[in-house]
Design a protein around this motif. Structure first.
Motif, PDB file in Angstrom:
ATOM      1  N   SER A  81      -9.538   0.774 -11.294  1.00  0.00           N
ATOM      2  CA  SER A  81      -9.296   2.176 -10.981  1.00  0.00           C
ATOM      3  C   SER A  81      -9.214   2.320  -9.472  1.00  0.00           C
ATOM      4  N   GLY A  82      -8.632   3.432  -9.038  1.00  0.00           N
ATOM      5  CA  GLY A  82      -8.459   3.632  -7.610  1.00  0.00           C
ATOM      6  C   GLY A  82      -8.095   5.060  -7.293  1.00  0.00           C
ATOM      7  N   THR A  83      -7.807   5.317  -6.026  1.00  0.00           N
ATOM      8  CA  THR A  83      -7.482   6.660  -5.557  1.00  0.00           C
ATOM      9  C   THR A  83      -5.997   6.728  -5.200  1.00  0.00           C
ATOM     10  N   VAL A  84      -5.329   7.771  -5.684  1.00  0.00           N
ATOM     11  CA  VAL A  84      -3.891   7.952  -5.426  1.00  0.00           C
ATOM     12  C   VAL A  84      -3.689   8.342  -3.960  1.00  0.00           C
ATOM     13  N   GLU A  85      -2.840   7.570  -3.256  1.00  0.00           N
ATOM     14  CA  GLU A  85      -2.531   7.855  -1.848  1.00  0.00           C
ATOM     15  C   GLU A  85      -1.217   8.630  -1.722  1.00  0.00           C
ATOM     16  N   THR A  86      -0.141   8.123  -2.379  1.00  0.00           N
ATOM     17  CA  THR A  86       1.164   8.804  -2.339  1.00  0.00           C
ATOM     18  C   THR A  86       1.821   8.711  -3.707  1.00  0.00           C
ATOM     19  N   ILE A  87       2.682   9.698  -3.992  1.00  0.00           N
ATOM     20  CA  ILE A  87       3.453   9.701  -5.241  1.00  0.00           C
ATOM     21  C   ILE A  87       4.909   9.926  -4.873  1.00  0.00           C
ATOM     22  N   ASP A  88       5.797   9.046  -5.373  1.00  0.00           N
ATOM     23  CA  ASP A  88       7.236   9.189  -5.163  1.00  0.00           C
ATOM     24  C   ASP A  88       7.893   9.215  -6.540  1.00  0.00           C
ATOM     25  N   VAL A  89       8.038  10.420  -7.101  1.00  0.00           N
ATOM     26  CA  VAL A  89       8.541  10.571  -8.469  1.00  0.00           C
ATOM     27  C   VAL A  89       9.969  10.051  -8.579  1.00  0.00           C
ATOM     28  N   GLU A  90      10.808  10.324  -7.553  1.00  0.00           N
ATOM     29  CA  GLU A  90      12.213   9.896  -7.612  1.00  0.00           C
ATOM     30  C   GLU A  90      12.362   8.387  -7.754  1.00  0.00           C
ATOM     31  N   ASN A  91      11.506   7.632  -7.074  1.00  0.00           N
ATOM     32  CA  ASN A  91      11.588   6.172  -7.125  1.00  0.00           C
ATOM     33  C   ASN A  91      10.583   5.559  -8.091  1.00  0.00           C
ATOM     34  N   ASN A  92       9.931   6.412  -8.891  1.00  0.00           N
ATOM     35  CA  ASN A  92       9.003   5.960  -9.926  1.00  0.00           C
ATOM     36  C   ASN A  92       7.886   5.094  -9.340  1.00  0.00           C
ATOM     37  N   SER A  93       7.356   5.497  -8.169  1.00  0.00           N
ATOM     38  CA  SER A  93       6.292   4.672  -7.594  1.00  0.00           C
ATOM     39  C   SER A  93       5.118   5.507  -7.102  1.00  0.00           C
TER      40      SER A  93
END
Length: 174
Positions: free
Chosen positions: A136-148
């Motif tokens: 488990s971990g902490t979300v730093e960035t979300i890039d929905v367009e590039n699915n990452s």
């Protein structure tokens, strides 16, 4: 009614867009939009940087001389596609159309699979797929367009930032 599947049609070189537009017209004229649902010429955007530093973007066909067609295969739909000027037939043994597998469709990126993201930056998530499953971990960035998604994971006592696909994570419920 049978479910529409993806098939690959072979075209004469350089005729991909012409065959696609002629086929779309035929489908509309014959009222077959529920049988032949999508016609795609797979392309990618290529960025060229010239010697003088200028950037030039251009579209390039990923599979020259091929079209991807999402359709319900019947004698009528086969005939319509096969008899479109510039179309050389379907890909398959002896010209018999073979639908692409779900895995092939996913790898080609023809259908955009939408993933519902239930977590946000700063949320704690569990890894539910891949080599780090169970971490488990902490979300730093979300890039929905590039699915990452970038997640900081604690491994062997060290904080490490790891890239995941959107569907490899789930939010830890409080």
């Amino acid at each position: 009614m049978e479910e529409a599947r993806w098939y690959v049609a072979h075209t004469f070189s350089g005729y991909e867009n012409k065959v696609a537009s002629d086929l779309k017209t035929k489908v509309e004229n014959r009222n077959l939009t529920d049988m032949i649902q999508e016609i795609v010429v797979p392309t990618e955007t290529v960025v060229e940087i010239k010697e003088d530093g200028t950037r030039k973007e251009s579209e390039r066909k990923i599979f020259p001389s091929y079209l991807l067609i999402k359709m319900v295969m019947t004698d009528e739909t086969w005939y319509v596609v096969r008899n479109t000027r510039g179309c050389a037939g379907f890909v398959g043994p002896e010209g018999k159309p073979v639908p692409l597998t779900e895995e092939e469709v996913k790898n080609l990126g023809v259908e955009k699979v939408s993933v519902e993201v239930t977590y946000g930056v700063g949320d704690i998530v569990n890894v539910i797929d891949g080599p780090l499953e169970g971490f488990s971990g902490t979300v730093e960035t979300i890039d929905v367009e590039n699915n990452s998604v970038q997640v900081t994971v604690s491994m062997f006592g060290r904080e490490t930032t790891v890239d995941f696909e959107l569907d490899q994570l789930e939010k830890v419920e409080d």
